[in-house]
Design a protein around this motif. Structure first.
Motif, PDB file in Angstrom:
ATOM      1  N   GLY A  28       0.873  -1.158  -0.163  1.00 21.63           N
ATOM      2  CA  GLY A  28       0.103  -0.024  -0.024  1.00 21.63           C
ATOM      3  C   GLY A  28       0.853   1.223  -0.013  1.00 21.63           C
ATOM      4  O   GLY A  28       2.054   1.215  -0.052  1.00 21.63           O
ATOM      5  N   PRO A  29       0.224   2.312   0.048  1.00 21.72           N
ATOM      6  CA  PRO A  29       1.135   3.656   0.100  1.00 21.72           C
ATOM      7  C   PRO A  29       1.966   3.819   1.154  1.00 21.72           C
ATOM      8  O   PRO A  29       1.769   3.179   2.122  1.00 21.72           O
ATOM      9  CB  PRO A  29      -0.167   4.654   0.376  1.00 21.72           C
ATOM     10  CG  PRO A  29      -1.461   4.075  -0.045  1.00 21.72           C
ATOM     11  CD  PRO A  29      -1.293   2.518   0.121  1.00 21.72           C
ATOM     12  N   ALA A  30       2.925   4.540   0.725  1.00 22.82           N
ATOM     13  CA  ALA A  30       4.143   4.842   1.984  1.00 22.82           C
ATOM     14  C   ALA A  30       3.629   5.294   3.353  1.00 22.82           C
ATOM     15  O   ALA A  30       2.640   6.226   3.216  1.00 22.82           O
ATOM     16  CB  ALA A  30       5.187   5.834   1.295  1.00 22.82           C
ATOM     17  N   GLY A  31       4.080   4.876   4.338  1.00 21.51           N
ATOM     18  CA  GLY A  31       3.486   5.483   5.725  1.00 21.51           C
ATOM     19  C   GLY A  31       2.204   4.791   5.942  1.00 21.51           C
ATOM     20  O   GLY A  31       1.741   4.981   7.354  1.00 21.51           O
ATOM     21  N   GLU A  32       1.614   3.865   5.170  1.00 19.90           N
ATOM     22  CA  GLU A  32       0.496   3.299   5.799  1.00 19.90           C
ATOM     23  C   GLU A  32       0.793   2.245   6.618  1.00 19.90           C
ATOM     24  O   GLU A  32       1.720   1.582   6.881  1.00 19.90           O
ATOM     25  CB  GLU A  32      -0.442   2.572   4.599  1.00 19.90           C
ATOM     26  CG  GLU A  32      -1.700   1.795   4.784  1.00 19.90           C
ATOM     27  CD  GLU A  32      -2.329   1.341   3.659  1.00 19.90           C
ATOM     28  OE1 GLU A  32      -2.989   0.321   3.804  1.00 19.90           O
ATOM     29  OE2 GLU A  32      -2.076   1.621   2.476  1.00 19.90           O
ATOM     30  N   GLN A  33       0.003   2.070   7.699  1.00 17.72           N
ATOM     31  CA  GLN A  33       0.130   0.942   8.542  1.00 17.72           C
ATOM     32  C   GLN A  33      -0.931  -0.263   8.669  1.00 17.72           C
ATOM     33  O   GLN A  33      -1.916  -0.273   9.479  1.00 17.72           O
ATOM     34  CB  GLN A  33       0.218   1.597  10.138  1.00 17.72           C
ATOM     35  CG  GLN A  33       1.319   2.694  10.251  1.00 17.72           C
ATOM     36  CD  GLN A  33       1.506   3.086  11.836  1.00 17.72           C
ATOM     37  OE1 GLN A  33       0.667   3.311  12.172  1.00 17.72           O
ATOM     38  NE2 GLN A  33       2.664   3.019  12.201  1.00 17.72           N
ATOM     39  N   PRO A  34      -0.359  -1.127   7.698  1.00 16.51           N
ATOM     40  CA  PRO A  34      -1.557  -2.207   7.461  1.00 16.51           C
ATOM     41  C   PRO A  34      -2.053  -3.184   8.802  1.00 16.51           C
ATOM     42  O   PRO A  34      -2.852  -3.673   8.663  1.00 16.51           O
ATOM     43  CB  PRO A  34      -0.970  -3.093   6.466  1.00 16.51           C
ATOM     44  CG  PRO A  34       0.621  -2.745   6.496  1.00 16.51           C
ATOM     45  CD  PRO A  34       0.778  -1.417   7.104  1.00 16.51           C
ATOM     46  N   LEU A  35      -1.149  -2.900   9.775  1.00 16.07           N
ATOM     47  CA  LEU A  35      -1.242  -3.933  10.965  1.00 16.07           C
ATOM     48  C   LEU A  35      -2.192  -3.279  11.885  1.00 16.07           C
ATOM     49  O   LEU A  35      -2.270  -3.591  13.270  1.00 16.07           O
ATOM     50  CB  LEU A  35      -0.079  -4.611  11.493  1.00 16.07           C
ATOM     51  CG  LEU A  35       0.853  -5.492  10.330  1.00 16.07           C
ATOM     52  CD1 LEU A  35       1.726  -5.956  11.133  1.00 16.07           C
ATOM     53  CD2 LEU A  35      -0.121  -6.214   9.486  1.00 16.07           C
ATOM     54  N   ALA A  36      -2.494  -1.833  12.053  1.00 16.82           N
ATOM     55  CA  ALA A  36      -2.969  -0.882  12.742  1.00 16.82           C
ATOM     56  C   ALA A  36      -4.138  -1.801  13.391  1.00 16.82           C
ATOM     57  O   ALA A  36      -5.224  -2.137  12.517  1.00 16.82           O
ATOM     58  CB  ALA A  36      -3.520   0.191  12.222  1.00 16.82           C
ATOM     59  N   GLY A  37      -4.441  -1.838  14.860  1.00 26.43           N
ATOM     60  CA  GLY A  37      -5.429  -2.138  15.479  1.00 26.43           C
ATOM     61  C   GLY A  37      -5.478  -4.015  15.656  1.00 26.43           C
ATOM     62  O   GLY A  37      -6.281  -4.690  16.214  1.00 26.43           O
ATOM     63  N   GLN A  38      -4.359  -4.436  15.265  1.00 24.24           N
ATOM     64  CA  GLN A  38      -4.268  -6.025  15.073  1.00 24.24           C
ATOM     65  C   GLN A  38      -3.131  -6.325  16.203  1.00 24.24           C
ATOM     66  O   GLN A  38      -1.993  -5.758  16.202  1.00 24.24           O
ATOM     67  CB  GLN A  38      -3.987  -6.463  13.904  1.00 24.24           C
ATOM     68  CG  GLN A  38      -4.797  -6.094  12.981  1.00 24.24           C
ATOM     69  CD  GLN A  38      -4.803  -6.645  11.557  1.00 24.24           C
ATOM     70  OE1 GLN A  38      -4.783  -8.023  11.299  1.00 24.24           O
ATOM     71  NE2 GLN A  38      -4.502  -5.955  10.266  1.00 24.24           N
ATOM     72  N   THR A  39      -3.553  -7.562  17.047  1.00 24.53           N
ATOM     73  CA  THR A  39      -2.425  -7.927  17.722  1.00 24.53           C
ATOM     74  C   THR A  39      -1.782  -9.283  17.243  1.00 24.53           C
ATOM     75  O   THR A  39      -2.608 -10.076  16.931  1.00 24.53           O
ATOM     76  CB  THR A  39      -3.220  -8.164  19.324  1.00 24.53           C
ATOM     77  OG1 THR A  39      -3.464  -6.987  19.551  1.00 24.53           O
ATOM     78  CG2 THR A  39      -2.140  -8.650  20.029  1.00 24.53           C
ATOM     79  N   PHE A  40      -0.463  -9.600  17.300  1.00 24.42           N
ATOM     80  CA  PHE A  40       0.187 -10.602  16.868  1.00 24.42           C
ATOM     81  C   PHE A  40       1.019 -11.355  18.117  1.00 24.42           C
ATOM     82  O   PHE A  40       1.556 -10.737  18.962  1.00 24.42           O
ATOM     83  CB  PHE A  40       1.115 -10.124  15.403  1.00 24.42           C
ATOM     84  CG  PHE A  40       0.464  -9.866  14.452  1.00 24.42           C
ATOM     85  CD1 PHE A  40       0.373 -10.706  13.415  1.00 24.42           C
ATOM     86  CD2 PHE A  40       0.077  -8.527  14.318  1.00 24.42           C
ATOM     87  CE1 PHE A  40      -0.202 -10.387  12.166  1.00 24.42           C
ATOM     88  CE2 PHE A  40      -0.560  -8.338  13.114  1.00 24.42           C
ATOM     89  CZ  PHE A  40      -0.736  -8.989  12.072  1.00 24.42           C
ATOM     90  N   VAL A  41       0.984 -12.651  17.878  1.00 31.43           N
ATOM     91  CA  VAL A  41       1.802 -13.442  18.737  1.00 31.43           C
ATOM     92  C   VAL A  41       2.503 -14.371  18.019  1.00 31.43           C
ATOM     93  O   VAL A  41       2.043 -14.802  16.974  1.00 31.43           O
ATOM     94  CB  VAL A  41       1.115 -14.339  19.689  1.00 31.43           C
ATOM     95  CG1 VAL A  41       1.754 -15.191  20.530  1.00 31.43           C
ATOM     96  CG2 VAL A  41      -0.082 -13.595  20.559  1.00 31.43           C
ATOM     97  N   VAL A  42       3.919 -14.435  18.149  1.00 33.20           N
ATOM     98  CA  VAL A  42       4.791 -15.172  17.586  1.00 33.20           C
ATOM     99  C   VAL A  42       5.323 -16.366  18.534  1.00 33.20           C
ATOM    100  O   VAL A  42       5.657 -16.253  19.373  1.00 33.20           O
ATOM    101  CB  VAL A  42       6.201 -14.241  17.227  1.00 33.20           C
ATOM    102  CG1 VAL A  42       6.962 -15.059  16.218  1.00 33.20           C
ATOM    103  CG2 VAL A  42       5.593 -13.164  16.323  1.00 33.20           C
TER     104      VAL A  42
END
Length: 113
Positions: A28-42
């Motif tokens: 997506g566009p530069a500076g976009e935060q595609p993971l905003a609002g999502q929580t990840f566990v590794v």
């Protein structure tokens, strides 16, 4: 050029992380935060990233990295030998991604084979 981000995980400053093997950029566009609002566990052993690197990347892309699985988690990134976190994620209905699926879904890895 490798990934070079300031690593802040769960409010802790983990320093700067560098990965010469992997290039990843948001879809997506530069500076976009595609993971905003999502929580990840590794969990488990990853092939292209070590844990601080992928957690720093998650934060850089606007997501939250968590150390424990709960129903609030959006995704579990599962590597080899994932163990009990994988079982708990499945039990709670948390979406499970491999490392390759994470890269494909949220960015491009120019150097990944």
């Amino acid at each position: 050029m490798g990934l070079n981000v300031a690593a802040t995980v769960d409010g802790r400053n983990e320093g700067t992380v560098k990965s010469p093997d992997v290039q990843i950029s948001p879809n997506g566009p530069a500076g976009e935060q595609p993971l905003a609002g999502q929580t990840f566990v590794v969990t488990g052993t990853l092939e292209k990233f070590d844990r601080p690197e992928i957690e720093a990347l998650i934060v850089k892309l606007g997501g939250k990295a968590s150390g424990s699985v709960s129903k609030k988690a959006s995704f579990l990134i599962a590597g080899e030998n994932a163990g009990s976190k994988l079982a708990k994620a499945k039990e709670l209905g948390v979406s499970v991604l491999t490392e390759a699926e994470f890269i494909k879904k949220f960015g491009t890895a120019d150097e990944c084979r």
